[in-house]
Design a protein around this motif. Structure first.
Motif, PDB file in Angstrom:
ATOM      1  N   ALA A 145       6.341 -62.929  22.962  1.00 30.08           N
ATOM      2  CA  ALA A 145       6.748 -62.808  21.566  1.00 30.08           C
ATOM      3  C   ALA A 145       5.601 -62.301  20.698  1.00 30.08           C
ATOM      4  CB  ALA A 145       7.251 -64.167  21.054  1.00 30.08           C
ATOM      5  N   SER A 146       4.398 -62.787  20.966  1.00 34.94           N
ATOM      6  CA  SER A 146       3.246 -62.345  20.170  1.00 34.94           C
ATOM      7  C   SER A 146       2.898 -60.890  20.460  1.00 34.94           C
ATOM      8  CB  SER A 146       2.039 -63.241  20.444  1.00 34.94           C
ATOM      9  OG  SER A 146       1.646 -63.168  21.813  1.00 34.94           O
ATOM     10  N   ASP A 147       3.076 -60.461  21.721  1.00 35.30           N
ATOM     11  CA  ASP A 147       2.831 -59.056  22.068  1.00 35.30           C
ATOM     12  C   ASP A 147       3.750 -58.134  21.276  1.00 35.30           C
ATOM     13  OD1 ASP A 147       0.790 -59.501  23.877  1.00 35.30           O
ATOM     14  OD2 ASP A 147       2.123 -59.538  25.620  1.00 35.30           O
ATOM     15  N   VAL A 148       5.027 -58.504  21.216  1.00 34.53           N
ATOM     16  CA  VAL A 148       6.001 -57.669  20.510  1.00 34.53           C
ATOM     17  C   VAL A 148       5.655 -57.596  19.025  1.00 34.53           C
ATOM     18  CG1 VAL A 148       8.418 -57.463  19.807  1.00 34.53           C
ATOM     19  CG2 VAL A 148       7.849 -58.094  22.169  1.00 34.53           C
ATOM     20  N   LYS A 149       5.322 -58.725  18.433  1.00 36.25           N
ATOM     21  CA  LYS A 149       4.975 -58.764  17.011  1.00 36.25           C
ATOM     22  C   LYS A 149       3.759 -57.873  16.739  1.00 36.25           C
ATOM     23  CE  LYS A 149       3.848 -62.053  13.289  1.00 36.25           C
ATOM     24  NZ  LYS A 149       2.534 -61.507  12.914  1.00 36.25           N
ATOM     25  N   ARG A 150       2.745 -57.980  17.576  1.00 35.20           N
ATOM     26  CA  ARG A 150       1.535 -57.180  17.394  1.00 35.20           C
ATOM     27  C   ARG A 150       1.805 -55.700  17.678  1.00 35.20           C
ATOM     28  NH1 ARG A 150      -3.113 -58.430  20.669  1.00 35.20           N
ATOM     29  NH2 ARG A 150      -4.298 -57.314  19.081  1.00 35.20           N
ATOM     30  N   PHE A 151       2.697 -55.413  18.627  1.00 41.28           N
ATOM     31  CA  PHE A 151       3.058 -54.025  18.910  1.00 41.28           C
ATOM     32  C   PHE A 151       3.675 -53.374  17.679  1.00 41.28           C
ATOM     33  CE2 PHE A 151       6.627 -51.193  20.052  1.00 41.28           C
ATOM     34  CZ  PHE A 151       5.900 -50.120  20.553  1.00 41.28           C
ATOM     35  N   LEU A 152       4.616 -54.056  17.039  1.00 44.43           N
ATOM     36  CA  LEU A 152       5.253 -53.500  15.846  1.00 44.43           C
ATOM     37  C   LEU A 152       4.240 -53.299  14.733  1.00 44.43           C
ATOM     38  CD1 LEU A 152       8.533 -55.622  15.891  1.00 44.43           C
ATOM     39  CD2 LEU A 152       8.272 -53.211  16.521  1.00 44.43           C
ATOM     40  N   GLU A 153       3.341 -54.248  14.582  1.00 39.77           N
ATOM     41  CA  GLU A 153       2.284 -54.097  13.580  1.00 39.77           C
ATOM     42  C   GLU A 153       1.379 -52.908  13.925  1.00 39.77           C
ATOM     43  OE1 GLU A 153       1.866 -58.889  12.513  1.00 39.77           O
ATOM     44  OE2 GLU A 153       0.423 -57.895  13.839  1.00 39.77           O
ATOM     45  N   GLY A 154       1.120 -52.742  15.233  1.00 44.93           N
ATOM     46  CA  GLY A 154       0.278 -51.639  15.668  1.00 44.93           C
ATOM     47  C   GLY A 154       0.917 -50.285  15.436  1.00 44.93           C
ATOM     48  N   VAL A 155       2.223 -50.166  15.716  1.00 48.02           N
ATOM     49  CA  VAL A 155       2.922 -48.906  15.481  1.00 48.02           C
ATOM     50  C   VAL A 155       2.862 -48.541  14.000  1.00 48.02           C
ATOM     51  CG1 VAL A 155       5.188 -47.777  15.490  1.00 48.02           C
ATOM     52  CG2 VAL A 155       4.444 -49.092  17.481  1.00 48.02           C
ATOM     53  N   GLU A 156       3.071 -49.534  13.137  1.00 53.56           N
ATOM     54  CA  GLU A 156       2.997 -49.260  11.702  1.00 53.56           C
ATOM     55  C   GLU A 156       1.590 -48.833  11.302  1.00 53.56           C
ATOM     56  OE1 GLU A 156       4.711 -51.086   7.573  1.00 53.56           O
ATOM     57  OE2 GLU A 156       4.200 -52.505   9.170  1.00 53.56           O
ATOM     58  N   ARG A 157       0.580 -49.498  11.842  1.00 55.20           N
ATOM     59  CA  ARG A 157      -0.807 -49.142  11.521  1.00 55.20           C
ATOM     60  C   ARG A 157      -1.129 -47.732  12.028  1.00 55.20           C
ATOM     61  NH1 ARG A 157      -3.157 -53.037  14.073  1.00 55.20           N
ATOM     62  NH2 ARG A 157      -3.004 -54.481  12.319  1.00 55.20           N
ATOM     63  N   GLU A 158      -0.664 -47.436  13.239  1.00 49.92           N
ATOM     64  CA  GLU A 158      -0.934 -46.100  13.782  1.00 49.92           C
ATOM     65  C   GLU A 158      -0.217 -45.024  12.985  1.00 49.92           C
ATOM     66  OE1 GLU A 158      -1.030 -43.577  17.953  1.00 49.92           O
ATOM     67  OE2 GLU A 158       0.046 -45.490  17.910  1.00 49.92           O
ATOM     68  N   ALA A 159       1.035 -45.296  12.593  1.00 45.94           N
ATOM     69  CA  ALA A 159       1.781 -44.324  11.799  1.00 45.94           C
ATOM     70  C   ALA A 159       1.062 -44.020  10.486  1.00 45.94           C
ATOM     71  CB  ALA A 159       3.192 -44.846  11.523  1.00 45.94           C
ATOM     72  N   ASP A 160       0.369 -45.013   9.930  1.00 51.70           N
ATOM     73  CA  ASP A 160      -0.374 -44.810   8.685  1.00 51.70           C
ATOM     74  C   ASP A 160      -1.606 -43.932   8.887  1.00 51.70           C
ATOM     75  OD1 ASP A 160       1.393 -46.308   7.171  1.00 51.70           O
ATOM     76  OD2 ASP A 160       0.246 -48.176   7.371  1.00 51.70           O
ATOM     77  N   LEU A 161      -2.047 -43.793  10.140  1.00 59.79           N
ATOM     78  CA  LEU A 161      -3.201 -42.942  10.427  1.00 59.79           C
ATOM     79  C   LEU A 161      -2.825 -41.473  10.596  1.00 59.79           C
ATOM     80  CD1 LEU A 161      -5.053 -45.173  13.067  1.00 59.79           C
ATOM     81  CD2 LEU A 161      -5.652 -44.882  10.652  1.00 59.79           C
ATOM     82  N   VAL A 162      -1.523 -41.196  10.697  1.00 51.74           N
ATOM     83  CA  VAL A 162      -1.044 -39.830  10.943  1.00 51.74           C
ATOM     84  C   VAL A 162      -0.892 -39.080   9.627  1.00 51.74           C
ATOM     85  CG1 VAL A 162       0.859 -38.438  11.853  1.00 51.74           C
ATOM     86  CG2 VAL A 162       0.166 -40.547  13.033  1.00 51.74           C
ATOM     87  N   ARG A 163      -1.262 -37.818   9.626  1.00 53.75           N
ATOM     88  CA  ARG A 163      -1.005 -36.955   8.472  1.00 53.75           C
ATOM     89  C   ARG A 163       0.369 -36.304   8.672  1.00 53.75           C
ATOM     90  NH1 ARG A 163      -1.968 -31.558   7.602  1.00 53.75           N
ATOM     91  NH2 ARG A 163      -3.233 -31.393   9.504  1.00 53.75           N
ATOM     92  N   TRP A 164       1.368 -36.855   8.009  1.00 55.48           N
ATOM     93  CA  TRP A 164       2.743 -36.367   8.140  1.00 55.48           C
ATOM     94  C   TRP A 164       2.900 -35.147   7.235  1.00 55.48           C
ATOM     95  CZ3 TRP A 164       5.262 -38.589  12.034  1.00 55.48           C
ATOM     96  CH2 TRP A 164       4.847 -39.856  12.450  1.00 55.48           C
ATOM     97  N   ASP A 165       2.723 -33.954   7.822  1.00 52.26           N
ATOM     98  CA  ASP A 165       2.674 -32.736   7.032  1.00 52.26           C
ATOM     99  C   ASP A 165       4.027 -32.065   6.842  1.00 52.26           C
ATOM    100  OD1 ASP A 165       2.861 -32.163   9.706  1.00 52.26           O
ATOM    101  OD2 ASP A 165       1.254 -30.690   9.750  1.00 52.26           O
TER     102      ASP A 165
END
Length: 396
Positions: free
Chosen positions: A43-63
């Motif tokens: 359960a903690s892995d899944v929660k952290r995965f979703l947080e990680g995807v959101e954090r990674e998406a914020d690092l992308v320059r969506w052009d």
């Protein structure tokens, strides 16, 4: 006869479609043939995965807006319905609108009405279900844990949910599989009336259980049998009304996977999640294939750290020909000569000439496509082209 696709030629010369791939690394168990990165979730892995995807998406320059989305794994359907909804929310917030095509891979045992309702509400347009075989003994030999009854229940639920397009994945050249069993699998798949079928010849990925069996001599390769099964597949699916558009992919009209087509044409895509690959903003590379290390990289503001290279016009041209020739439509070489003039085109043209001379390809004008004989050796063709792009002597 081959006709150059003018609109596709314009698309291949840019600006390019942008895809989004999300790798969901969770699986309840590892199939014997699978070489993709995966881990058993908590359960903690899944929660952290979703947080990680959101954090990674914020690092992308969506052009520009995202045109296609693909969730693979692993088993995306292993996420609970609320977690799927959260992942979809993260994706939609970065897409700049609703994607024209949105594919999610599901395993038969993970399909529930609740999960399907979330995906349908999110805007998913295409479900790809990993069937592999309808033969219980072969499923067991592959390490697959679903049953034929689960396949049917899952398929009925997917259809009832109203997704516009449904794909079934099948595998052939399995250890112990007979030609009759493969014919039966195709017949069973066609009888369920999917919109798309992917038929993959079993490959032995390094460090998988099947690779170990191969290295120990417990299973053996049989190229002649593989060729017979390839040809049988193409004939049976053509008769059933499925048009082959890539070596392993067949679709009814209007149901080819656009995300994969854009990838094979060397357009651009953003990959999120551990082990996900990206080709975007002039860089190609991948994320580390480790959940914890992926989190560590994100905490430092890093992504696409593995095999990171600059995407030059010459590199795009090379891969566009190698992957493009796997598609039945072939490649308009003139487009890529315009995009990448510094490529050693005389060496490439010599390989193409030899392919035509040996009945492995055919050419009309600047458009080249493989023959059926050429598609049977598509990997070898790719190797010859790679050598030509590196200005090595062709040996077709």
């Amino acid at each position: 006869m081959i006709h150059a696709d003018t609109e596709q030629a314009k698309a291949d010369s840019g600006p390019w479609a942008l895809g989004l791939y999300v790798h969901v690394p969770f699986c309840a168990s590892t199939c014997d043939f699978c070489g993709f990165y995966q881990t058993v979730p908590t359960a903690s892995d899944v929660k952290r995965f979703l947080e990680g995807v959101e954090r990674e998406a914020d690092l992308v320059r969506w052009d520009r807006p995202v045109s296609t989305v693909f969730w693979g794994g692993g088993t995306p359907g292993l996420l609970a319905a609320p977690d799927l909804a959260r992942l979809a929310e993260i994706v939609r917030a970065r897409c700049g609108g609703r994607p024209a095509e949105w594919t999610v891979e599901l395993a038969p045992g993970s399909v529930t009405d609740a999960r399907l309702a979330v995906l349908r509400e999110a805007g998913v347009t295409r479900v790809s279900m990993g069937v592999q075989s309808f033969q219980p003994a072969l499923l067991e030999a592959l390490g697959r844990r679903h049953t034929v009854a689960q396949i049917d229940r899952a398929y009925e639920r997917i259809r009832a949910a109203g997704f516009p397009s449904v794909n079934l994945d099948l595998m052939f050249a399995l250890p112990g599989q007979t030609a009759e069993e493969w014919t039966a699998d195709i017949r069973e798949a066609v009888s369920r009336a999917p919109d798309h079928l992917s038929t993959y010849c079993l490959t032995f990925e390094e460090d998988t259980k099947l690779w170990i069996k191969l290295s120990q001599g417990r299973v053996k390769l049989d190229p002649e049998n593989e060729e017979r099964l390839y040809r049988s597949t193409w004939a049976q699916l053509a008769e059933a009304g499925f048009a082959q558009y890539e070596v392993s992919n067949f679709a009814r009209p209007g149901h080819a996977c656009v995300h994969n087509l854009n990838t094979w044409r060397m357009h651009e895509w953003v990959g999120l999640g551990p082990s996900a690959a990206s080709q975007h903003a002039g860089v190609r590379g991948g994320n580390v294939s480790d959940l914890e290390k992926w989190h560590e990289h994100l905490a430092r503001g890093e992504r696409v750290t593995e095999d990171r290279v600059e995407v030059t016009p010459e590199l795009r041209a090379e891969d566009a020909l190698i992957f493009g020739l796997r598609m039945n439509a072939g490649v308009d070489v003139a487009v890529w000569q315009h995009v990448a003039p510094a490529t050693p085109w005389p060496a490439v043209e010599e390989v193409l000439r030899l392919l035509v001379e040996n009945n492995l390809a055919e050419r009309v004008g600047s458009v080249v496509r493989l023959t059926d004989r050429g598609r049977l050796v598509a990997d070898s063709v790719g190797s010859e082209l790679m050598a030509a792009f590196q200005s090595l002597a062709p040996a077709v």
